[in-house]
Design a protein around this motif. Structure first.
Motif, short mmCIF file in Angstrom:
data_model
loop_
_atom_site.label_atom_id
_atom_site.label_comp_id
_atom_site.label_asym_id
_atom_site.label_seq_id
_atom_site.Cartn_x
_atom_site.Cartn_y
_atom_site.Cartn_z
N ILE A 85 39.89 32.85 53.29
CA ILE A 85 39.40 33.89 52.38
C ILE A 85 40.37 34.20 51.25
CG2 ILE A 85 38.64 36.28 52.24
CD1 ILE A 85 37.57 36.05 55.04
N VAL A 86 41.65 34.23 51.55
CA VAL A 86 42.63 34.66 50.55
C VAL A 86 42.59 33.80 49.29
CG1 VAL A 86 45.09 34.88 50.08
CG2 VAL A 86 44.13 35.84 52.18
N PRO A 87 42.47 32.43 49.39
CA PRO A 87 42.41 31.64 48.16
C PRO A 87 41.27 32.07 47.23
CG PRO A 87 42.87 30.22 50.00
CD PRO A 87 42.54 31.56 50.56
N LEU A 88 40.08 32.35 47.80
CA LEU A 88 38.96 32.79 46.97
C LEU A 88 39.25 34.14 46.32
CD1 LEU A 88 36.05 32.42 45.91
CD2 LEU A 88 35.25 33.48 48.04
N SER A 89 39.85 35.05 47.12
CA SER A 89 40.17 36.37 46.58
C SER A 89 41.12 36.25 45.40
CB SER A 89 40.78 37.24 47.67
OG SER A 89 41.11 38.49 47.15
N LEU A 90 42.12 35.38 45.53
CA LEU A 90 43.07 35.17 44.43
C LEU A 90 42.36 34.56 43.22
CD1 LEU A 90 46.15 33.81 46.46
CD2 LEU A 90 45.81 36.11 45.52
N ARG A 91 41.44 33.62 43.48
CA ARG A 91 40.71 32.98 42.36
C ARG A 91 39.87 34.00 41.60
NH1 ARG A 91 38.91 27.66 41.34
NH2 ARG A 91 38.20 27.66 39.16
N LEU A 92 39.24 34.90 42.37
CA LEU A 92 38.42 35.94 41.73
C LEU A 92 39.27 36.85 40.85
CD1 LEU A 92 36.01 36.87 44.66
CD2 LEU A 92 35.39 35.70 42.53
N HIS A 93 40.44 37.20 41.32
CA HIS A 93 41.34 38.02 40.52
C HIS A 93 41.81 37.26 39.29
CE1 HIS A 93 42.01 41.81 42.65
NE2 HIS A 93 41.79 41.13 43.76
N ALA A 94 42.09 36.01 39.48
CA ALA A 94 42.56 35.22 38.35
C ALA A 94 41.49 35.07 37.28
CB ALA A 94 43.02 33.83 38.83
N GLU A 95 40.24 34.92 37.73
CA GLU A 95 39.12 34.79 36.79
C GLU A 95 38.60 36.13 36.33
OE1 GLU A 95 37.89 32.03 35.59
OE2 GLU A 95 39.21 30.68 36.74
N GLN A 96 39.15 37.21 36.92
CA GLN A 96 38.69 38.56 36.60
C GLN A 96 37.19 38.68 36.83
OE1 GLN A 96 39.96 39.52 32.61
NE2 GLN A 96 42.13 39.67 33.21
N GLY A 97 36.80 38.12 38.01
CA GLY A 97 35.38 38.16 38.35
C GLY A 97 34.92 39.56 38.67
N GLN A 98 33.59 39.69 38.61
CA GLN A 98 33.02 41.02 38.84
C GLN A 98 33.18 41.49 40.29
OE1 GLN A 98 28.95 40.84 37.50
NE2 GLN A 98 29.48 40.28 35.38
N ILE A 99 33.29 40.53 41.22
CA ILE A 99 33.36 40.93 42.63
C ILE A 99 34.80 40.79 43.17
CG2 ILE A 99 30.96 40.34 43.08
CD1 ILE A 99 31.98 37.72 44.29
N ALA A 100 35.78 40.72 42.26
CA ALA A 100 37.16 40.51 42.70
C ALA A 100 37.66 41.66 43.55
CB ALA A 100 38.07 40.33 41.50
N VAL A 101 37.40 42.90 43.06
CA VAL A 101 37.88 44.07 43.80
C VAL A 101 37.21 44.16 45.15
CG1 VAL A 101 38.06 46.57 43.80
CG2 VAL A 101 38.44 45.29 41.68
N SER A 102 35.89 44.02 45.17
CA SER A 102 35.17 44.11 46.45
C SER A 102 35.58 42.99 47.39
CB SER A 102 33.66 44.09 46.20
OG SER A 102 33.31 42.89 45.52
N MET A 103 35.81 41.82 46.79
CA MET A 103 36.22 40.69 47.62
C MET A 103 37.61 40.94 48.22
SD MET A 103 35.10 37.95 48.79
CE MET A 103 35.73 36.55 49.75
N SER A 104 38.53 41.52 47.44
CA SER A 104 39.87 41.83 47.95
C SER A 104 39.80 42.82 49.10
CB SER A 104 40.73 42.39 46.83
OG SER A 104 40.89 41.44 45.80
#
Length: 747
Positions: A155-174
């Motif tokens: 899970i952590v790699p995806l969470s980091l990718r979402l933050h890096a891409e500033q995705g809309q679900i980054a916070v919820s994913m973290s």
């Protein structure tokens, strides 16, 4: 705790695995489900993203996933087929590597399948990975490292990718990742706790069952060995049976039971009484055969058993090859991989040792504890064996003592016989054969009454021991009957020996017929001489008294002194003759007594006055030191004064000049006691037993300084005892003596 196995016991098997084994088994059993679900999710995720992202990335990701699944499948296959070949920790490590590899592959999906331009597929990927992580908890939760590692890598790699891409679900994913990790830790802890509780409960049940089996097996061994020890009367066979069962029960290969003995230098060594047959070559087989016939002892203390022997404490060595205490093994001997030596004690003394070797898993303190019934049994056996040996020694000593005693009895001059409780003769020595004329085999089994004339027997012979009790006493003189019918005078001293269940009697018989005849001649001679001397001596004394009185005229001083000396010596000679006549009367029991009441104090005063010349002669002073009132005696007054005269004469003779002789009179409810105390030389300890014997003096040499016949105390003793009293003395050498007599009080 040693569990009986099919190889070492006939008992049912109860086995349990360790906690790590349970964990490994649960983890590996979940691999097939995990791989199956992984294939399904991999297929669904591939199909959903086939047209969304690059197909080459999907293919490369699938290749990585397939490699991870193949590796985990191979790991599971090898575990199924070679589980026992490797330790549980090894399999746990390989499983963790596979789990982390699987998590890494799922986590790499964020790199290969991330749709930067499509939040819908980002969410799909996120929820898929979250589902994979949560689903994996069903098999990974019991191992915290596998569970946390898998979830983190997935899970952590995806969470980091979402933050890096500033995705809309980054916070919820973290937040979801953090919550997942917390849930993983919580679930892992609960699952592990549940597994451990279940394992502990199961282990307790199995351990209880094993304890019961162990106790039953141990009780069976102890019971069988005790029965064999009692029935077989073969100590080596018993110990070999016990050792064989103990070796099997503990899963050992070798063992021994040795008795602890000590050399002349007091060095301990082991004498083998049971040993496993581990003959490995011609020489060792010969040594073992020699042990079976002649025994074997081990005195080398530079060994593991030597360490236990000298320290007195159990020794455990599960690696003898590197143990400094091990002294090695003989050439060709099977290697010792593990050893336990248990010293066995009895009342604090080391009596034996139990040794076991080559248990596959080694030995622990628990084995020593569990073998306590066996070591206690060996201790009891050693006590019994010691008692047997002592019994044999005692029997030999008794036989030897019996021969020695019989030799003494046969060599004795006195006849010695033994009687049983019924008065039947059970032994008859050679001297008794000579005295009575019977051979031992002719008289043994007959009653003692057969050796007595008819008039000495009781009319009722149905109870001979009663008759014997009535007619015999210690040192009693009586008439015996020889085989030829002749009677003779004998002295028999009979003593009782109290046994555990009955009474035996030992009689010492002495033929005194010759002595009695000699005594009779002597007494007759003394009586005749005394009577013949008495008449002329009386005339001499009377003549001297007339001359001394002056009726024939006044005498010169020198002649008067000579007359006085002659008179005193005639009186002394007259007293001696009277003593001899009294002895004759006492021995023949012809003396008569005139019993009456008289005052003891008056008697003492009269005796002091009558014997004043003795006090003057020896330059001493007679005095009454103490006297109770109303001390009246019932006895013969003249004979009592005669006794007191003897005591005063002795006290004066052995007192120091210018000293006192004290007399005291006291009474009890039944007796009056008169005590005469001097402060002279005292009586030597070696002479005290003979003080009342006839014609005896402490100084009996021809040059003795003290005069006297040596029969005064003998006469005194006979007179006092015949009047129902008692006479005695106390004396300390150099401090003086105290003679006393007691006579019945007059009521």
């Amino acid at each position: 705790m040693e569990i009986p196995t099919s190889e070492n016991a006939n008992a049912p098997q109860l086995q349990h695995r360790s906690l790590i084994e349970e964990r490994v088994r649960a983890l590996y059993n979940g691999i097939p489900l995990s791989i199956g679900v992984t294939l399904i999710l991999d297929l669904l995720l591939t199909l959903s993203h086939w047209n969304i992202i690059g197909q080459g990335d999907l293919i490369l990701w699938n290749i990585f996933m397939m490699c991870a699944m193949v590796l985990r499948t191979v790991n599971w296959f090898f575990w199924r087929n070679t589980e026992s070949n490797f330790s549980p920790r090894y399999w746990l490590t390989t499983f963790r590597i596979g789990a982390l590899l699987g998590g890494l592959m799922w986590g790499s999906a964020s790199y290969f399948m991330f749709a930067s331009f499509n939040t819908t597929y980002q969410a799909l990927l996120a929820f898929t990975l979250a589902g994979v992580a949560s689903g994996s908890l069903t098999t990974l939760a019991i191992d915290k490292l596998s569970a946390v590692g898998f979830v983190t890598l997935a899970i952590v790699p995806l969470s980091l990718r979402l933050h890096a891409e500033q995705g809309q679900i980054a916070v919820s994913m973290s937040i979801m990742v953090a919550l997942f990790i917390v849930f993983v830790l919580s679930a892992s802890a609960r699952a592990r706790q549940q597994l451990e509780n279940s394992f502990a409960q199961n282990a307790r049940l199995i351990e209880w069952g094993n304890d019961r089996l162990q106790q039953q097996q141990m009780s069976k061994i102890v019971s069988q060995t005790q029965t064999l020890f009692i029935a077989a009367n073969d100590d080596n066979k018993t110990f070999e049976h016990l050792l064989e069962n103990v070796v099997k029960l503990t899963g050992s290969q070798f063992g021994f039971i040795g008795e602890v003995k000590y050399s002349e230098e007091q060095d301990p060594y082991l004498n083998m009484i049971a040993m496993t047959n581990i003959a490995w070559d011609k020489a060792s087989r010969a040594a073992y055969n020699n042990y079976k016939t002649q025994g074997m002892k081990f005195s080398n203390l530079n060994t593991l058993f030597g360490a236990a022997l000298t320290s007195g404490k159990p020794i455990i060595s599960n690696n003898p090859a590197s143990d400094m205490r091990a002294g090695g093994t003989p050439k060709g001997h099977p290697p010792i991989t593990a050893f336990v030596g248990i010293p066995i004690f009895n009342n604090g003394q080391q009596v034996a040792m139990l040794g076991l070797a080559n248990k596959e898993t080694g030995y622990t303190e628990a084995h020593i504890e569990n073998l306590k019934p066996v070591t206690s049994l060996i201790s009891q056996f050693m006590i019994a064996i010691a008692h047997r040996r002592q019994h044999v020694i005692d029997e030999e000593n008794i036989k030897r003592q019996a021969k020695h005693t019989q030799a003494i009895l046969d060599g004795a001059f006195d006849g010695i016989i033994t009687l049983n409780e019924s008065g039947i003769i059970t032994s008859f020595n050679h001297a008794a054969e000579v005295i009575f004329g019977y051979r031992a085999n002719q008289i043994i089994g007959s009653s003692l009454l057969k050796l007595l004339p008819k008039y000495a027997r009781n009319q009722n012979e149905q109870n001979p021991i009663k008759n014997i009790s009535e007619i015999l006493d210690v040192g009693q003189e009586m008439v015996g009957l020889r085989k030829n019918g002749k009677e003779f005078e004998m002295e028999l001293a009979l003593s009782a020996i109290q046994g555990e269940v009955d009474i035996a009697y030992v009689g010492v018989i002495r033929d005194i017929s010759d002595r009695k005849h000699t005594d009779k001649l002597k007494n007759e001679f003394i009586a005749t001489v005394s009577h013949e001397l008495r008449t002329p001596l009386t005339s001499i004394s009377a003549s001297l008294a007339i001359i001394e009185s002056g009726s024939l005229g006044t005498l010169p001083d020198k002649i008067s002194n000579l007359i006085q000396i002659a008179k005193q010596n005639s009186i002394r000679l007259q007293n001696l003759i009277n003593d001899l006549l009294d002895m004759d009367k006492l021995l023949s029991n012809k003396i008569e007594f005139d019993y009456k009441n008289f005052d003891a104090v008056t008697l003492v005063e009269k005796s002091i006055a009558a014997n004043q010349y003795i006090a003057d002669k020896h330059n001493v002073r007679f005095q009454i030191s103490s006297a109770e009132e109303k001390c009246h005696i019932y006895a013969d007054e003249a004979r009592t004064q005669q006794v007191l005269t003897h005591l005063l004469s002795n006290a004066a003779k052995f007192s120091h000049p210018h000293s006192n002789v004290d007399l005291s009179i006291s009474k009890t409810s039944n007796l009056v006691k008169i005590l005469v105390t001097d402060y002279g030389t005292g009586i030597a300890p070696e002479f005290k037993p003979n003080i009342f014997r006839s014609f005896t003096q402490a100084d009996s040499s021809s040059s003795r300084q003290k005069d006297g016949s040596g029969i005064g105390l003998t006469i005194s003793k006979e007179l006092i005892e015949k009047m129902g009293g008692k006479i005695g003395f106390t004396s300390n050498l150099g401090q003086g003596s105290s003679f006393y007599f007691e006579l019945p009080i007059a009521h």
